[in-house]
Design a protein around this motif. Structure first.
Motif, mmCIF file in Angstrom:
data_model
loop_
_atom_site.group_PDB
_atom_site.id
_atom_site.type_symbol
_atom_site.label_atom_id
_atom_site.label_comp_id
_atom_site.label_asym_id
_atom_site.label_seq_id
_atom_site.Cartn_x
_atom_site.Cartn_y
_atom_site.Cartn_z
ATOM 1 N N GLY A 155 0.802 -1.224 -0.151
ATOM 2 C CA GLY A 155 -0.016 0.067 -0.093
ATOM 3 C C GLY A 155 1.041 1.245 -0.120
ATOM 4 O O GLY A 155 0.559 2.360 -0.809
ATOM 5 N N ALA A 156 1.899 1.402 0.879
ATOM 6 C CA ALA A 156 2.627 2.320 0.772
ATOM 7 C C ALA A 156 3.450 2.547 -0.419
ATOM 8 O O ALA A 156 3.673 3.914 -0.810
ATOM 9 C CB ALA A 156 3.795 2.236 2.120
ATOM 10 N N SER A 157 3.921 1.631 -1.030
ATOM 11 C CA SER A 157 4.685 1.679 -2.313
ATOM 12 C C SER A 157 3.763 2.209 -3.473
ATOM 13 O O SER A 157 4.055 3.182 -4.328
ATOM 14 C CB SER A 157 5.354 0.210 -2.772
ATOM 15 O OG SER A 157 6.260 0.176 -1.574
ATOM 16 N N LEU A 158 2.487 1.718 -3.442
ATOM 17 C CA LEU A 158 1.525 2.130 -4.446
ATOM 18 C C LEU A 158 1.308 3.517 -4.301
ATOM 19 O O LEU A 158 1.227 4.518 -5.251
ATOM 20 C CB LEU A 158 0.273 1.600 -4.403
ATOM 21 C CG LEU A 158 0.288 0.057 -4.863
ATOM 22 C CD1 LEU A 158 -0.865 -0.926 -4.258
ATOM 23 C CD2 LEU A 158 0.105 -0.055 -6.386
ATOM 24 N N ILE A 159 1.141 4.171 -2.932
ATOM 25 C CA ILE A 159 1.079 5.578 -2.732
ATOM 26 C C ILE A 159 2.358 6.560 -3.094
ATOM 27 O O ILE A 159 2.086 7.523 -3.862
ATOM 28 C CB ILE A 159 0.825 5.926 -1.155
ATOM 29 C CG1 ILE A 159 -0.643 5.263 -0.855
ATOM 30 C CG2 ILE A 159 0.847 7.404 -0.817
ATOM 31 C CD1 ILE A 159 -1.004 4.991 0.799
ATOM 32 N N LYS A 160 3.552 5.924 -2.853
ATOM 33 C CA LYS A 160 4.774 6.359 -3.134
ATOM 34 C C LYS A 160 4.794 6.624 -4.738
ATOM 35 O O LYS A 160 5.047 7.864 -5.283
ATOM 36 C CB LYS A 160 5.678 5.731 -2.623
ATOM 37 C CG LYS A 160 7.115 6.176 -3.290
ATOM 38 C CD LYS A 160 8.226 5.336 -2.665
ATOM 39 C CE LYS A 160 9.712 5.635 -3.471
ATOM 40 N NZ LYS A 160 10.802 4.800 -3.023
#
Length: 192
Positions: free
Chosen positions: A117-122
């Motif tokens: 999730g954090a990587s998609l947001i990044k």
């Protein structure tokens, strides 16, 4: 019934998203969706999360934003090759310099990986930043506010959308440097 997307003379099985994995990959490719199978599997994950799991939509979550949005995907890799879409988010420019992210979803079997999730947001914010974003916003379900705050997002206001509590949040762009190759994306490794 299996769903397939024709690619030249081959067919790609789009049902893999629903299978319980026999292994947990440790490598994922996060990129803009460019192939039909990537988009189809991303849309299926959205249906699974927002229609089946959360019951927010009846049957399908597609809307007019999908016509102008860029889909971003996290793809599990097998032996270094992209295999199955396991997470997705979409971004779109609402007006010059003002971008929104929405429909962040990670397949339930992959949520324990911790970074998807954090990587998609990044990639969502960093690629918009590269494209001239001055403000990046999202309507975040209240249960996810702490997660976004940890990723350098600020609450602008509380709101109710789709009969659920949300917060309008803004990313701190200085924490998301412009990323110039979103079509190629980047690889992340997660705990095994």
């Amino acid at each position: 019934m299996l769903e397939t997307v024709a690619l030249n003379d081959t067919s790609v099985d789009c049902s893999a998203y629903s299978e319980i994995p026999k292994y947990q990959p440790v490598e994922y490719l996060v990129k803009w969706a460019t192939l039909p199978w990537e988009v189809e599997q991303a849309m299926q994950i959205r249906r699974d999360v927002f229609c089946e799991e959360q019951g927010i939509f009846d049957g399908n979550d597609r809307d007019e934003i999908d016509d102008k949005a860029q889909i971003i995907v996290a793809i599990s890799c097998e032996a270094g090759h992209p295999d199955t879409v396991v997470g997705t988010v979409r971004i779109h420019q609402e007006e010059t310099g003002v971008w929104f992210g929405s429909r962040l979803a990670v397949h339930q079997h992959y949520r324990s990986q911790g970074k998807l999730g954090a990587s998609l947001i990044k990639l969502a914010v960093s690629s918009a930043n590269w494209l001239g974003c001055r403000t990046f916003l999202a309507h975040v379900q209240s249960q996810n506010v702490l997660f976004f705050r940890r990723l350098h997002w600020d609450i602008l206001q509380e709101e109710t959308l789709l009969n659920r509590s949300h917060h309008l949040m803004q990313a701190r762009l200085e924490k998301y440097p412009p990323f110039q190759t979103p079509i190629d994306g980047f690889v992340i490794q997660t705990r095994s």
